[in-house]
Every structure is written in structure tokens, then in C-alpha cells.
Write a protein that holds these residues in place. Structure first.
Motif, PDB file in Angstrom:
ATOM      1  N   ARG A  60       0.826  -1.202  -0.042  1.00 17.82           N
ATOM      2  CA  ARG A  60       0.013  -0.070  -0.170  1.00 17.82           C
ATOM      3  C   ARG A  60       0.740   1.223   0.086  1.00 17.82           C
ATOM      4  O   ARG A  60       1.838   1.153   0.582  1.00 17.82           O
ATOM      5  CB  ARG A  60      -0.868   0.155   1.125  1.00 17.82           C
ATOM      6  CG  ARG A  60      -1.905   1.396   1.248  1.00 17.82           C
ATOM      7  CD  ARG A  60      -2.716   1.239   2.504  1.00 17.82           C
ATOM      8  NE  ARG A  60      -3.435   2.579   2.728  1.00 17.82           N
ATOM      9  CZ  ARG A  60      -4.899   2.483   1.997  1.00 17.82           C
ATOM     10  NH1 ARG A  60      -5.223   1.481   1.136  1.00 17.82           N
ATOM     11  NH2 ARG A  60      -5.376   3.662   2.312  1.00 17.82           N
ATOM     12  N   PHE A  61       0.527   2.134  -0.606  1.00 21.08           N
ATOM     13  CA  PHE A  61       1.030   3.407  -0.672  1.00 21.08           C
ATOM     14  C   PHE A  61       0.105   4.643  -0.962  1.00 21.08           C
ATOM     15  O   PHE A  61      -0.780   4.674  -1.650  1.00 21.08           O
ATOM     16  CB  PHE A  61       2.256   3.401  -1.846  1.00 21.08           C
ATOM     17  CG  PHE A  61       3.102   4.681  -2.127  1.00 21.08           C
ATOM     18  CD1 PHE A  61       4.130   4.958  -1.066  1.00 21.08           C
ATOM     19  CD2 PHE A  61       2.794   5.423  -3.149  1.00 21.08           C
ATOM     20  CE1 PHE A  61       4.891   6.061  -1.305  1.00 21.08           C
ATOM     21  CE2 PHE A  61       3.530   6.805  -3.031  1.00 21.08           C
ATOM     22  CZ  PHE A  61       4.480   7.094  -2.231  1.00 21.08           C
ATOM     23  N   GLU A  62       0.615   5.769  -0.290  1.00 21.27           N
ATOM     24  CA  GLU A  62      -0.148   6.992  -0.588  1.00 21.27           C
ATOM     25  C   GLU A  62       0.379   8.307  -0.716  1.00 21.27           C
ATOM     26  O   GLU A  62       1.613   8.231  -0.363  1.00 21.27           O
ATOM     27  CB  GLU A  62      -1.071   7.392   0.841  1.00 21.27           C
ATOM     28  CG  GLU A  62      -2.152   6.174   1.361  1.00 21.27           C
ATOM     29  CD  GLU A  62      -3.133   6.730   2.490  1.00 21.27           C
ATOM     30  OE1 GLU A  62      -2.980   7.811   2.780  1.00 21.27           O
ATOM     31  OE2 GLU A  62      -3.887   5.956   3.180  1.00 21.27           O
ATOM     32  N   THR A  63       0.022   8.928  -1.591  1.00 17.38           N
ATOM     33  CA  THR A  63       0.681  10.179  -2.026  1.00 17.38           C
ATOM     34  C   THR A  63      -0.027  11.286  -2.333  1.00 17.38           C
ATOM     35  O   THR A  63      -1.504  11.110  -2.452  1.00 17.38           O
ATOM     36  CB  THR A  63       1.657   9.577  -3.310  1.00 17.38           C
ATOM     37  OG1 THR A  63       2.576  11.070  -3.441  1.00 17.38           O
ATOM     38  CG2 THR A  63       0.867   9.604  -4.510  1.00 17.38           C
ATOM     39  N   GLU A  64       0.327  12.626  -2.494  1.00 15.87           N
ATOM     40  CA  GLU A  64      -0.536  13.585  -2.762  1.00 15.87           C
ATOM     41  C   GLU A  64       0.362  14.526  -3.862  1.00 15.87           C
ATOM     42  O   GLU A  64       1.349  14.573  -3.973  1.00 15.87           O
ATOM     43  CB  GLU A  64      -0.650  14.392  -1.526  1.00 15.87           C
ATOM     44  CG  GLU A  64      -1.768  15.833  -1.885  1.00 15.87           C
ATOM     45  CD  GLU A  64      -1.931  16.323  -0.639  1.00 15.87           C
ATOM     46  OE1 GLU A  64      -1.852  17.657  -0.536  1.00 15.87           O
ATOM     47  OE2 GLU A  64      -2.370  15.876   0.390  1.00 15.87           O
ATOM     48  N   GLY A  65      -0.493  14.785  -4.979  1.00 15.33           N
ATOM     49  CA  GLY A  65      -0.108  15.652  -5.937  1.00 15.33           C
ATOM     50  C   GLY A  65      -1.012  16.317  -6.874  1.00 15.33           C
ATOM     51  O   GLY A  65      -2.136  16.019  -6.607  1.00 15.33           O
ATOM     52  N   TRP A  66      -0.543  16.908  -7.958  1.00 16.31           N
ATOM     53  CA  TRP A  66      -1.597  17.412  -9.022  1.00 16.31           C
ATOM     54  C   TRP A  66      -1.755  16.553  -9.985  1.00 16.31           C
ATOM     55  O   TRP A  66      -1.096  15.887 -10.678  1.00 16.31           O
ATOM     56  CB  TRP A  66      -0.846  18.843  -9.409  1.00 16.31           C
ATOM     57  CG  TRP A  66      -0.700  19.634  -8.640  1.00 16.31           C
ATOM     58  CD1 TRP A  66       0.530  20.063  -7.935  1.00 16.31           C
ATOM     59  CD2 TRP A  66      -1.712  20.708  -7.947  1.00 16.31           C
ATOM     60  NE1 TRP A  66       0.173  21.124  -6.994  1.00 16.31           N
ATOM     61  CE2 TRP A  66      -1.000  21.607  -7.262  1.00 16.31           C
ATOM     62  CE3 TRP A  66      -3.057  20.845  -8.253  1.00 16.31           C
ATOM     63  CZ2 TRP A  66      -1.901  22.686  -6.524  1.00 16.31           C
ATOM     64  CZ3 TRP A  66      -3.883  21.962  -7.972  1.00 16.31           C
ATOM     65  CH2 TRP A  66      -3.024  22.593  -6.843  1.00 16.31           C
ATOM     66  N   TRP A  67      -3.264  16.434 -10.186  1.00 20.09           N
ATOM     67  CA  TRP A  67      -3.509  15.644 -11.277  1.00 20.09           C
ATOM     68  C   TRP A  67      -4.444  16.338 -12.622  1.00 20.09           C
ATOM     69  O   TRP A  67      -4.993  17.628 -12.132  1.00 20.09           O
ATOM     70  CB  TRP A  67      -4.743  14.492 -10.962  1.00 20.09           C
ATOM     71  CG  TRP A  67      -4.045  13.126 -10.465  1.00 20.09           C
ATOM     72  CD1 TRP A  67      -3.383  13.159  -9.118  1.00 20.09           C
ATOM     73  CD2 TRP A  67      -4.228  12.150 -10.983  1.00 20.09           C
ATOM     74  NE1 TRP A  67      -2.785  11.641  -8.988  1.00 20.09           N
ATOM     75  CE2 TRP A  67      -3.485  11.139 -10.079  1.00 20.09           C
ATOM     76  CE3 TRP A  67      -4.744  11.423 -12.121  1.00 20.09           C
ATOM     77  CZ2 TRP A  67      -3.227   9.671 -10.339  1.00 20.09           C
ATOM     78  CZ3 TRP A  67      -4.483  10.068 -12.522  1.00 20.09           C
ATOM     79  CH2 TRP A  67      -3.565   9.306 -11.393  1.00 20.09           C
ATOM     80  N   PRO A  68      -4.130  15.907 -13.830  1.00 17.46           N
ATOM     81  CA  PRO A  68      -4.591  16.523 -14.919  1.00 17.46           C
ATOM     82  C   PRO A  68      -6.231  16.427 -15.270  1.00 17.46           C
ATOM     83  O   PRO A  68      -6.781  15.340 -14.768  1.00 17.46           O
ATOM     84  CB  PRO A  68      -4.003  16.209 -15.989  1.00 17.46           C
ATOM     85  CG  PRO A  68      -3.561  15.072 -15.923  1.00 17.46           C
ATOM     86  CD  PRO A  68      -3.517  14.944 -14.409  1.00 17.46           C
ATOM     87  N   ARG A  69      -6.841  17.410 -15.656  1.00 13.82           N
ATOM     88  CA  ARG A  69      -8.504  17.074 -16.124  1.00 13.82           C
ATOM     89  C   ARG A  69      -8.466  17.166 -17.632  1.00 13.82           C
ATOM     90  O   ARG A  69      -7.441  17.500 -18.185  1.00 13.82           O
ATOM     91  CB  ARG A  69      -9.274  18.197 -15.618  1.00 13.82           C
ATOM     92  CG  ARG A  69      -9.716  17.870 -14.083  1.00 13.82           C
ATOM     93  CD  ARG A  69     -10.728  18.805 -13.777  1.00 13.82           C
ATOM     94  NE  ARG A  69     -11.149  18.670 -12.356  1.00 13.82           N
ATOM     95  CZ  ARG A  69     -10.853  19.209 -11.217  1.00 13.82           C
ATOM     96  NH1 ARG A  69      -9.939  20.270 -11.414  1.00 13.82           N
ATOM     97  NH2 ARG A  69     -11.286  18.933 -10.132  1.00 13.82           N
ATOM     98  N   ARG A  70      -9.351  16.610 -18.261  1.00 19.57           N
ATOM     99  CA  ARG A  70      -9.407  16.488 -19.691  1.00 19.57           C
ATOM    100  C   ARG A  70      -9.648  17.878 -20.463  1.00 19.57           C
ATOM    101  O   ARG A  70      -8.987  18.203 -21.461  1.00 19.57           O
ATOM    102  CB  ARG A  70     -10.729  15.653 -20.216  1.00 19.57           C
ATOM    103  CG  ARG A  70     -10.735  15.481 -21.581  1.00 19.57           C
ATOM    104  CD  ARG A  70     -12.003  14.370 -21.673  1.00 19.57           C
ATOM    105  NE  ARG A  70     -12.029  14.046 -23.228  1.00 19.57           N
ATOM    106  CZ  ARG A  70     -12.564  14.585 -24.179  1.00 19.57           C
ATOM    107  NH1 ARG A  70     -13.079  15.753 -23.929  1.00 19.57           N
ATOM    108  NH2 ARG A  70     -12.689  13.936 -25.297  1.00 19.57           N
ATOM    109  N   ASP A  71     -10.134  18.767 -19.562  1.00 18.56           N
ATOM    110  CA  ASP A  71     -10.114  20.340 -20.000  1.00 18.56           C
ATOM    111  C   ASP A  71      -8.947  21.134 -19.998  1.00 18.56           C
ATOM    112  O   ASP A  71      -9.039  22.441 -20.062  1.00 18.56           O
ATOM    113  CB  ASP A  71     -11.583  21.076 -19.609  1.00 18.56           C
ATOM    114  CG  ASP A  71     -11.195  21.089 -17.920  1.00 18.56           C
ATOM    115  OD1 ASP A  71     -10.203  20.809 -17.425  1.00 18.56           O
ATOM    116  OD2 ASP A  71     -12.149  21.602 -17.144  1.00 18.56           O
TER     117      ASP A  71
END
Length: 682
Positions: free
Chosen positions: A84-95
Motif C-alpha cells: 500500500r502506498f499513499e501520495t499527494e500531487g497534482w492531477w490533470p483534467r480533460r479540459d
């Protein structure tokens, strides 16, 4: 940022799909997806479509990554290794926009084989923004705490430290800061107010002395071992916690103490002042009355004005400081020496110390009469008059001040350089004198004053050479008031200046109308000299009356000589330069030196009548009469014998060589006319 999609072969449906469909397919709050062992999307729920904007058809069988693909690869590797691993970061959207995502990845095994990964993606953008705001607020709070002038400690409901700001550490030189968090309040008090070696029990004792005031949210002052003044303020916080601030107010406290000291101490001598003495009297007066036996001494310097005028104000100030030091040394514990201002001092002896008042006064008369050595000047000499008052049952501070002042007045009236105890009789006499003084102030306007003239005869020919102007007062109720009664009262107040000018104006007016050219002799008080006003007044009066200056003779006593300063000498020289004659009255009974007699522009010396009256029977008095006559002859000054009442006395003064004589033998003072001398045989 664009999503990198790797188009590969579709994933074959397996047990993973069934598990996924059953558990999460209908969830829309979170983005849920399954990845195969190689990280390709095997399932993509409606929540994932909603969050990213990518429909399932566009991502299935492809790898989808965050803004940083390398971190996605690292995350899968970490989940494969740890499960198991948890992380935080920025994700892209389709727009083309992006969101902050919290991603959890769990490895799924089928038996012992890695079947793939379950991935949960949550949008935490709002929390991130709220967290940023919180961090900003925390930063501002930390900045405020670190820059505030007070040290601050936050204590929880268990009275243990939870937060300490930077200023606290700076104020109390704490090195190991980390150890203080979680510390009990008693230990903090021991550190701040007990010192580095103090234990918690000492801190508890110190805290107990402050806690009653702190619990009422009052500001209190406390001292540290290094004598700093710390202002403590406690403020409650909901939940039982509280904040205590520590402010170093040493400088403010020192300034306040200095202001208080200046308000209650004399700036020149450093002694307590009148306000401080009054405060001590009030503090000593339980229920308004002083303890019986309390003594108060009032002291007034005799001859200080003359020394101040002669040697200058700097020398006068130095003399006052020496007087203060002698008084300070003489004062027993718990006595309070004080300076009232000018040349007036006081000494309060509370309670049992009052029994020392009389011997102390006698010692002070001796001590204060010793010469005063001032740099650059010859020794100065002054004496002191002392009034003493004792508190009895019911004596108030006001009454004691009044009684001591009354006793001092009596001491000065007794000839100075003396002490007197207050008695009710003194107070009655003082009240009587005050009434007389008030009546005297209105006597001239009421027409109660008259001038009487007594002839002064030339012994060579028996004719009247001069007439002395003598003030007489007839009170409407008291009748004739003796000059020995009202003249000293006028001398002690400013009244003598007005009376002196009134007599001078009337005498010059009368003399200008006399049928003979006799001089008119007018007595002048020392209080009329020294400020330059008398020469101007005399010039104006002579001009108004038309009297020739050589016909005016001003008589001064040896008191003027003993108080002679530069201003007095200047006034006498100005008068002499105008042509006004100057005579020395009552010579022989004062304290003047022959050097001072030589320094003044005298035209005549009048020997006191007491020597003349006793010269017939006492050889010592006759010797003095002869010496004065010889002194006048050698100095070129005419001599006048006062108090000649018998032919035998007249024979003595003639034999000794006096040039003029005055007394009842030639005529008593007469009002309303220019008296002629009674004929006396040779």
C-alpha cells in the motif's frame, strides 16, 4: 497539462472486474479504478469520469498518470513492494485544468501472484486551500508571537506549558527550549522568579503569592533575581487553558520611581520635601490622630539670606546641602528629615523617637552653628532657630504642623539661635499677633497712624540739629499700641515695606514745612533694602516734597550689617551719592564687625541707649561709650548718644566727646509739630 495515454491491447475481463463492479462501480464521490499488474487501467468508475473529465472509453487499457509520470511509476513500485502506498500531487483534467489529489494505491494479489492494483483518487484541492489559509494564519500568528514585546506562555487546563514565544526565551535566557513544553507552571515560576537553581517547590511558593491577583485578570508587578520588574497579565482561554504574558517594565518602573522621588524629594538637597513629610504624617495618623509622643521639629536658618546675598547663590546652595547633610546625620531612625524650601527644614520623630526631640534640638543648634566650608570662599556662618511640637491625644497632622510653626515663630522672636516648645499660650499669642498684623494693614487708610518727632541736639551749641520720626499707632479698640509690639510684627512680614514708605513720605512732607533746617531721621528696615526700590522711592519722595537730600537721614540698625549683601551695599551707596545721609542706629548691641562699619558710607553712629544709661555707674559701659566716640572721631564720623535722660548721663557723653545727643532730657516724641529742645544747662 496533457494526459499521456499509451494505447495497448484491451485487458481481458477477470475476477478483478467482478470485485470492482460489486464494490465501487456506483460510487461517484471518489475516483476509483483498477490497474493491471503493468499499471494499465482495467476499470474506471463514474466518480473517476466526474473528477477527471475523462470517460472510461478513453482510458481503459491505457496508463494514466498524474502531472509527474515518474512519481506515478514510483508510487506503483512502492505499492508493489509494501502492499500500500499513499501520495499527494497534482492531477490533470480533460479540459486542461488540474486538481490536487490524494491517491491511495493497494496491491491486489491473486494467490501469490500480483493481479494488479486498486487506486482511489480524492480531490483535496479545497482542503489544500483551507490548509494554505491556515498556514498563512499560523505564519502571521507566529510572526506576531515572535515580535511582540512580551514573553508569552500558553498553559493548558492541566497548567502545563503548550506554547512559548521567542521573546520569553530572550527575556529569561533559556537555552534548552524544547524541555519547557509540557512543563508545569510552578517550574516556569521557579525559572523566572526564583533563578536557575530554584526548585518547583520554590516556584509554587512564588506562584501562590501572585495567583490571587492573576486569577482576577489583574496586572501585577514582580521582581526577578536580577532586580528586573516584570508585569504579569493572565487571560483565560475557553476550555480551561490560559495565557500569561511577561513584560519587562524595568525602565518604565525606574522612570516612575524617579518621578515619584522627584515629587517627594527636594532636588537640591535630596531630602524628603514638604509633600513627603505630610504623607508620612498622614500615614502615621490612625483614625486621623498621631501617636502620642510623636515630635515634629521645624528649623529656620538665621543669617542665610545675608550669606546668600554676600557669597552668591551657588555658595548658598552648597551651604544648604551641607545643612541637609548635618541634619541627615543627626536624624535617628526612624526619623524623617525634610526640606520645606528656602532655608526651612523639618525633622519628624514618630512615636517613641519623640523623646529625643529636646536633646536633638540642643545638639542641632551647636552642630548647625559650626562654620560651613565652601570651595573658593571663606567659611560661612549661620545659626538655626527650632520650634518643637509634641503630639498629644487627638493631635492631627494639621494641628502638629501649625504648632511646630508657632513654636518656631517663638524661637525666632526670642532672639534666634534658640529652640522653643509649643504651648497653648504660644498659640494664643500667635493668634493675637496675627490679629494685630491684620489691623495694622488697614491702620494707615483708617487714619490711625501718626508721626511723632523727638529732637536730636548738638552738644556744642544746644540747638536742634535733627528730629527722629517715630511711628505711633492708636487702635480704635486697643488704644495706643506700643511700637515694640507692632514694629517687630511688621518686620516679620512684607508690611514693613509699605509702612516704611508711608513714614518716609509723611516725614519728608513735614520736614519741608519746618521753620528750621533740621534734618529728619527716618528708620529703614533691612527688608526695604537690597532690591534697588528704596533709592528710587526716596528720589521720587524728595522730588514731590521739595526736601533737600542733605536734610534726610536714614537710620539702619546693625541687623542690616549682619545681613549685608551686595544689593544692600549698592542701595546705600546710591542713597549716599544722592546726598542722603546714612546713620548706624543702636550701635553696640548687634553682631557687626568694625570691618563692616568701615565698608559702609555712614555719616553718623548712634550708640545704643543702654550703654549711656549705665555709663554713670559702670566703668565697663563708660569705656564702651568712650571707645565708640573715639572710633567716630578717627573715622571722621559724627557720634550720637541715645537715651540721655539725666544731667549726669549728659555730662558723661560730653566728656567722652559725642557730637549730638537724644533722649527724654531734651524732650519726648511729640506728634503734629516740630518740637524744640528743652534748655539744659552745661
Amino acid at each position: 497539462m496533457a494526459v499521456t495515454i499509451h494505447r495497448d491491447e484491451p485487458v481481458v475481463e477477470s475476477a478483478l472486474h467482478r470485485a470492482y463492479s460489486q464494490l465501487v462501480w456506483d460510487t461517484t464521490d471518489h475516483a476509483l479504478c483498477l490497474l493491471d499488474a503493468d499499471g494499465r487501467v482495467a476499470a474506471w468508475n463514474p466518480g473517476a469520469e466526474k473528477l477527471t473529465g475523462f470517460p472510461a472509453a478513453e482510458v481503459l487499457g491505457r496508463t494514466v498518470a498524474s502531472d509527474t509520470p515518474d512519481e506515478s511509476v514510483t508510487a506503483l513500485a512502492a505499492a508493489r513492494e509494501a502492499g500500500r502506498f499513499e501520495t499527494e500531487g497534482w492531477w490533470p483534467r480533460r479540459d486542461g485544468s488540474r486538481f490536487r489529489a490524494r491517491t491511495a494505491i493497494a496491491a491486489i494479489h491473486d494467490g501469490g501472484t500480483l493481479a494488479g492494483f486498486a487506486q482511489v483518487i480524492r480531490d483535496v484541492t479545497s482542503r489544500r486551500e483551507e490548509g494554505g489559509q491556515f498556514e498563512a494564519v499560523a505564519l502571521i500568528l507566529d510572526l506576531a508571537l515572535s515580535t511582540m514585546s512580551q514573553g508569552l506562555c500558553l498553559f493548558d487546563a492541566d497548567r502545563k506549558v503548550r506554547l512559548i514565544n521567542q521573546r520569553f526565551f530572550e527575556m529569561f535566557a533559556v537555552r534548552d527550549r524544547g524541555d519547557l513544553v509540557g512543563t508545569a507552571i510552578e517550574a516556569i515560576w521557579a525559572l523566572v522568579f526564583g533563578g536557575p537553581e530554584a526548585g518547583s517547590w520554590e516556584g509554587a511558593a512564588l506562584l501562590a503569592g501572585h495567583e490571587a491577583h492573576l486569577s482576577r485578570d489583574e496586572t501585577i508587578m514582580a521582581s526577578t533575581p536580577d532586580d528586573r520588574a516584570i508585569a504579569l497579565v493572565r487571560r483565560s482561554v475557553p476550555g480551561g487553558a490560559f495565557v500569561v504574558t511577561f513584560e519587562d517594565v524595568t525602565r518604565q518602573r525606574q522612570a516612575e520611581l524617579e518621578i515619584s522621588r522627584l515629587a517627594h524629594h527636594d532636588a537640591l538637597t535630596g531630602l524628603p520635601n514638604r509633600a513627603m513629610l505630610w504623607r508620612r504624617l498622614r500615614e502615621s495618623a490612625a483614625d486621623g490622630a498621631l501617636p502620642p509622643g510623636t515630635a515634629l521639629l521645624f528649623l529656620d536658618l538665621d543669617g542665610f539670606k545675608a550669606a546668600n546675598d554676600e557669597f552668591g547663590h551657588q555658595t548658598g546652595d552648597a551651604l544648604l546641602r551641607q545643612v541637609a547633610e548635618r541634619l541627615r546625620r543627626a536624624a535617628p531612625e526612624p526619623g524623617l528629615p525634610a526640606r520645606f524650601g528656602g532655608d526651612e527644614f523639618a525633622l519628624l520623630l514618630p512615636g517613641g523617637a519623640g523623646e529625643l526631640a529636646v536633646p536633638l534640638a540642643e545638639g542641632l543648634l551647636i552642630d548647625l552653628a559650626r562654620p560651613y566650608a565652601v570651595a573658593g570662599q571663606r567659611p560661612c556662618h549661620v545659626t538655626a532657630s527650632i520650634g518643637i511640637a509634641f503630639a498629644e491625644d487627638g493631635t492631627t497632622p494639621d494641628a502638629m504642623l501649625r504648632q511646630a510653626d508657632c513654636a518656631l515663630y517663638a524661637a525666632k522672636a526670642a532672639g534666634k539661635a534658640a529652640w522653643r516648645l509649643f504651648t497653648p499660650a504660644l498659640e494664643s499669642e500667635r493668634h493675637e499677633e496675627q490679629r494685630i498684623e491684620q489691623d495694622l494693614r488697614h491702620a494707615a487708610e483708617a487714619g490711625q497712624l501718626r508721626i511723632a518727632y523727638q529732637p536730636i541736639v548738638g552738644l556744642a551749641h544746644g540747638a536742634v540739629n535733627a528730629r527722629e520720626a517715630l511711628l505711633r499707632w492708636t487702635h480704635p479698640e486697643r488704644g495706643p499700641v506700643s511700637p515694640k509690639r507692632f514694629i517687630p510684627l511688621a518686620e516679620k512680614s512684607d508690611l514693613i515695606r509699605a509702612l516704611g514708605l508711608w513714614v518716609l513720605e509723611r516725614a519728608c512732607t513735614d520736614a519741608a514745612a519746618w521753620p528750621d533746617p533740621a534734618r529728619v531721621c527716618v528708620n529703614v528696615s533691612v527688608r526695604q533694602l537690597g532690591d534697588g526700590t528704596l533709592p528710587k522711592a526716596v528720589a521720587a519722595i524728595l522730588d514731590r516734597t521739595g526736601l533737600h537730600p542733605r536734610r534726610l537721614e536714614l537710620e539702619i540698625t546693625e541687623t542690616v550689617l549682619s545681613n549685608a549683601g551686595t544689593g544692600i551695599v549698592d542701595d546705600l551707596q546710591l542713597l549716599h551719592a544722592m546726598g542722603v545721609r546714612i546713620s548706624l542706629d543702636d550701635f553696640g548691641v548687634g553682631f557687626s564687625s568694625l570691618a563692616r562699619v568701615r565698608a559702609f558710607p555712614f555719616d553718623r553712629i548712634k550708640i545704643d541707649g543702654s550703654f549711656v544709661r549705665d555709663a554713670v555707674e559702670r566703668p565697663d559701659c563708660r569705656a564702651i561709650v568712650g571707645i565708640v566716640s573715639e572710633l567716630g572721631r578717627r573715622l571722621g564720623i559724627e557720634t550720637v548718644a541715645e537715651g540721655v535722660e539725666t544731667p549726669a548721663q549728659l555730662a558723661v557723653v560730653r566728656e567722652e566727646g559725642f557730637t549730638e545727643a537724644q533722649g527724654f532730657l531734651f524732650g519726648r516724641p511729640v506728634t503734629g509739630q516740630a518740637p524744640a529742645a528743652r534748655a539744659v544747662g552745661a
